[in-house]
Design a protein around this motif. Structure first.
Motif, PDB file in Angstrom:
ATOM      1  N   THR A 122       0.830  -1.208   0.000  1.00 24.41           N
ATOM      2  CA  THR A 122       0.000   0.000   0.000  1.00 24.41           C
ATOM      3  C   THR A 122       0.863   1.255   0.000  1.00 24.41           C
ATOM      4  OG1 THR A 122      -0.170  -0.043   2.429  1.00 24.41           O
ATOM      5  CG2 THR A 122      -1.911  -1.130   1.178  1.00 24.41           C
ATOM      6  N   THR A 123       2.046   1.165   0.578  1.00 25.69           N
ATOM      7  CA  THR A 123       2.967   2.299   0.547  1.00 25.69           C
ATOM      8  C   THR A 123       3.374   2.626  -0.878  1.00 25.69           C
ATOM      9  OG1 THR A 123       3.838   1.707   2.732  1.00 25.69           O
ATOM     10  CG2 THR A 123       5.183   3.163   1.369  1.00 25.69           C
ATOM     11  N   ALA A 124       3.669   1.609  -1.670  1.00 24.85           N
ATOM     12  CA  ALA A 124       4.079   1.832  -3.059  1.00 24.85           C
ATOM     13  C   ALA A 124       2.972   2.501  -3.866  1.00 24.85           C
ATOM     14  CB  ALA A 124       4.480   0.503  -3.699  1.00 24.85           C
ATOM     15  N   SER A 125       1.730   2.070  -3.670  1.00 21.90           N
ATOM     16  CA  SER A 125       0.627   2.631  -4.451  1.00 21.90           C
ATOM     17  C   SER A 125       0.283   4.050  -4.020  1.00 21.90           C
ATOM     18  CB  SER A 125      -0.607   1.731  -4.345  1.00 21.90           C
ATOM     19  OG  SER A 125      -1.057   1.648  -3.009  1.00 21.90           O
ATOM     20  N   THR A 126       0.506   4.372  -2.750  1.00 21.78           N
ATOM     21  CA  THR A 126       0.178   5.707  -2.254  1.00 21.78           C
ATOM     22  C   THR A 126       1.106   6.770  -2.815  1.00 21.78           C
ATOM     23  OG1 THR A 126      -0.628   4.714  -0.200  1.00 21.78           O
ATOM     24  CG2 THR A 126      -0.209   7.055  -0.159  1.00 21.78           C
ATOM     25  N   ILE A 127       2.328   6.389  -3.181  1.00 28.95           N
ATOM     26  CA  ILE A 127       3.292   7.352  -3.724  1.00 28.95           C
ATOM     27  C   ILE A 127       2.714   8.087  -4.926  1.00 28.95           C
ATOM     28  CG2 ILE A 127       5.514   7.536  -4.920  1.00 28.95           C
ATOM     29  CD1 ILE A 127       6.497   5.216  -3.134  1.00 28.95           C
ATOM     30  N   ILE A 128       1.970   7.371  -5.756  1.00 29.68           N
ATOM     31  CA  ILE A 128       1.501   7.935  -7.018  1.00 29.68           C
ATOM     32  C   ILE A 128       0.442   9.008  -6.812  1.00 29.68           C
ATOM     33  CG2 ILE A 128       0.561   7.362  -9.288  1.00 29.68           C
ATOM     34  CD1 ILE A 128       1.460   4.513  -8.785  1.00 29.68           C
ATOM     35  N   SER A 129      -0.412   8.839  -5.818  1.00 26.41           N
ATOM     36  CA  SER A 129      -1.527   9.775  -5.644  1.00 26.41           C
ATOM     37  C   SER A 129      -1.032  11.194  -5.420  1.00 26.41           C
ATOM     38  CB  SER A 129      -2.415   9.324  -4.480  1.00 26.41           C
ATOM     39  OG  SER A 129      -1.701   9.345  -3.254  1.00 26.41           O
ATOM     40  N   GLY A 130       0.136  11.360  -4.802  1.00 30.05           N
ATOM     41  CA  GLY A 130       0.661  12.697  -4.571  1.00 30.05           C
ATOM     42  C   GLY A 130       1.054  13.413  -5.840  1.00 30.05           C
ATOM     43  N   SER A 131       1.660  12.689  -6.774  1.00 36.30           N
ATOM     44  CA  SER A 131       2.113  13.328  -8.019  1.00 36.30           C
ATOM     45  C   SER A 131       0.957  13.673  -8.940  1.00 36.30           C
ATOM     46  CB  SER A 131       3.088  12.401  -8.756  1.00 36.30           C
ATOM     47  OG  SER A 131       2.419  11.260  -9.261  1.00 36.30           O
ATOM     48  N   MET A 132      -0.212  13.055  -8.738  1.00 37.42           N
ATOM     49  CA  MET A 132      -1.360  13.281  -9.609  1.00 37.42           C
ATOM     50  C   MET A 132      -2.490  14.004  -8.888  1.00 37.42           C
ATOM     51  SD  MET A 132      -1.283   9.528 -11.473  1.00 37.42           S
ATOM     52  CE  MET A 132      -2.524   9.926 -12.690  1.00 37.42           C
ATOM     53  N   ALA A 133      -2.166  14.616  -7.770  1.00 36.91           N
ATOM     54  CA  ALA A 133      -3.183  15.256  -6.940  1.00 36.91           C
ATOM     55  C   ALA A 133      -3.828  16.446  -7.639  1.00 36.91           C
ATOM     56  CB  ALA A 133      -2.556  15.720  -5.626  1.00 36.91           C
ATOM     57  N   GLU A 134      -5.066  16.696  -7.321  1.00 39.15           N
ATOM     58  CA  GLU A 134      -5.847  17.875  -7.677  1.00 39.15           C
ATOM     59  C   GLU A 134      -6.414  17.876  -9.093  1.00 39.15           C
ATOM     60  OE1 GLU A 134      -3.603  21.453  -6.603  1.00 39.15           O
ATOM     61  OE2 GLU A 134      -4.531  21.316  -4.634  1.00 39.15           O
ATOM     62  N   ARG A 135      -6.140  16.836  -9.889  1.00 45.79           N
ATOM     63  CA  ARG A 135      -6.724  16.862 -11.241  1.00 45.79           C
ATOM     64  C   ARG A 135      -7.006  15.480 -11.814  1.00 45.79           C
ATOM     65  NH1 ARG A 135      -1.023  16.595 -10.426  1.00 45.79           N
ATOM     66  NH2 ARG A 135       0.140  16.551 -12.383  1.00 45.79           N
TER      67      ARG A 135
END
Length: 435
Positions: A122-135
């Protein structure tokens, strides 16, 4: 018959006495408890990610980002149970596992190990959400977090941590996941950010830096991440009952503290200087990300390097983060957009897009992960700095290239397909409203 004789019989493989059987049971129970406790501590990282991301985005996006972080756990749990763990640790061949689908055939003795590996996934998958946040569109999020938890990360972890994985059987070395977890997530984050495109108002003639709405929230998340990271690296020993386990755990935690501290200080001082080409200022968030980059960098070799090496690794890791943070917004990523007719005419149109990473996920995880794989080969006891062999460096580079190709390639297909279908990004009016 005394206890010493019982232990000798146990170690020699002779028929155990009742006391030796009790010792064997105690050993297994200690290891199981260790995995559960450290897994719970690592699970706290999800709280840290949630607060850090919530504070680093605009207030209108807070509920959205918190919901996505919660679903990282829910969706990741089901995906990892059904497909992810079997691909990662289900026996099989050197490429992937082939057993334990939906935990079928998985003994109760391995449930603690499943839980420990799940919280790392789950740590690995959570990394991505930050780079794609807000759109990023919510439906697209559901798809990509499922694919990351079920396929992308599990296959990489099989290569490197399963006993039959093709990198595990070579000289590849990655104790705490600089490559397995952070490089995998960082590359996926980069591909996602490029294909998704920047936020409205971030670049262009009237573009400006978009700041988060709450430094205290981000700070709380950051401190929780620092806490959870100690369990992440220390818990990678995965046992406590064997000779040398406690020492290895203590060394991993100790070096993680040193590397995080040096990374944070390095970024704080350099960012305050004129070297970054901007107004000099003390920045809490930059120092925080520098310390996280130091932790990512030390993960691969936190159990085998000396304290002075941990300090060097953290300092360089922080510097790598700062360099990528500074350069990434100035780079133009070439985005290949295929229209339906392009498949017939074999033509395509290319669009130049600036890379927008609100949480610096790429700089922290991809940059720190790559450096960590190099650093362990350089600074481990008997490594290149001490006149040792270059085999670990060679295989770590091979592993890094394989991880980049696998995670980047699959994410290119996944995010590209979602964009083609119009499912990747929310409409402009929803992005502006923050829904």
């Amino acid at each position: 018959m005394d206890a010493g004789h019982n232990i000798s019989l146990l170690m020699s493989g002779e028929n155990p006495t009742p006391m030796s059987r009790e010792l064997d049971i105690l050993q297994k129970d200690l290891d199981t408890l260790f995995l559960i406790v450290f897994g719970i501590l690592i699970f706290i990282l999800q709280t840290g990610f949630a607060f850090l991301e919530a504070g680093s985005v605009r207030s209108k996006n807070t509920t959205n980002i918190l919901l996505k972080n919660m679903l990282d756990v829910f969706i990741g749990g089901i995906a990892y149970w059904l497909v992810g763990f079997p691909l990662a640790f289900g026996g099989g061949n050197s490429f992937s596992g082939t057993e334990y689908w939906a935990s079928y055939g998985l003994s109760d003795e391995h449930l603690a190990f499943w839980f420990f590996q799940f919280v790392i996934a789950t740590t690995a998958s959570t990394i991505i959400s930050g780079s794609m946040a807000e759109r990023c569109a919510f439906n697209a999020y559901l798809i990509y977090t499922t694919v990351l938890s079920a396929v992308v990360y599990p296959v990489v972890s099989h290569w490197t941590w399963s006993d039959v994985g093709w990198l595990k059987t070579q000289h590849y070395q990655d104790f705490g996941g600089s490559g397995v977890v952070h490089l995998t997530g960082g590359v996926a984050a980069l591909v996602g950010a490029v294909i998704l495109g920047p936020r409205i108002g971030r670049f262009g003639p009237k573009g400006k830096e978009i700041r988060g709405h709450s430094v205290p929230l981000a700070a709380l998340g950051g401190f929780i991440l620092l806490f959870g990271f100690l369990a992440f690296n220390g818990g990678s020993q995965a046992s406590i009952s064997h000779e040398g386990d406690a020492v290895a755990i203590a060394k991993a935690v100790f070096n993680t503290v040193i590397s995080a501290s040096s990374g944070g200080i390095a970024v704080l001082l350099v960012y305050r200087s004129v070297l970054c080409g901007r107004e000099s200022t003390w920045s809490f968030l930059m120092a925080l990300n520098g310390s996280l980059a130091g932790m990512v960098s030390i993960s691969a070799g936190c159990n085998v390097v000396r304290p002075w090496s941990a300090c060097v690794i953290g300092t360089v890791g922080g510097s790598v983060f700062l360099a990528i943070h500074t350069l990434l917004p100035k780079l133009k990523g070439t985005l290949l957009i295929l229209s339906p007719l392009s498949f017939l005419n074999f033509v395509s149109r290319r669009q130049q897009v600036a890379i927008d990473d609100p949480l610096d996920a790429v700089a922290v995880n991809m940059g720190g992960g790559l450096w960590g794989l190099v650093a362990v080969a350089l600074f481990q006891d008997g490594g290149i700095v001490y006149g040792g062999s270059t085999e670990v460096l060679a295989w770590n580079i091979v592993g890094a290239l394989a991880i980049v190709a696998w995670s980047g390639g699959l994410c290119l297909v996944m995010f590209g397909s979602l964009r083609l279908l119009g499912l990747l990004r929310v409409p402009p009016e929803m992005e502006i409203a923050g829904k």
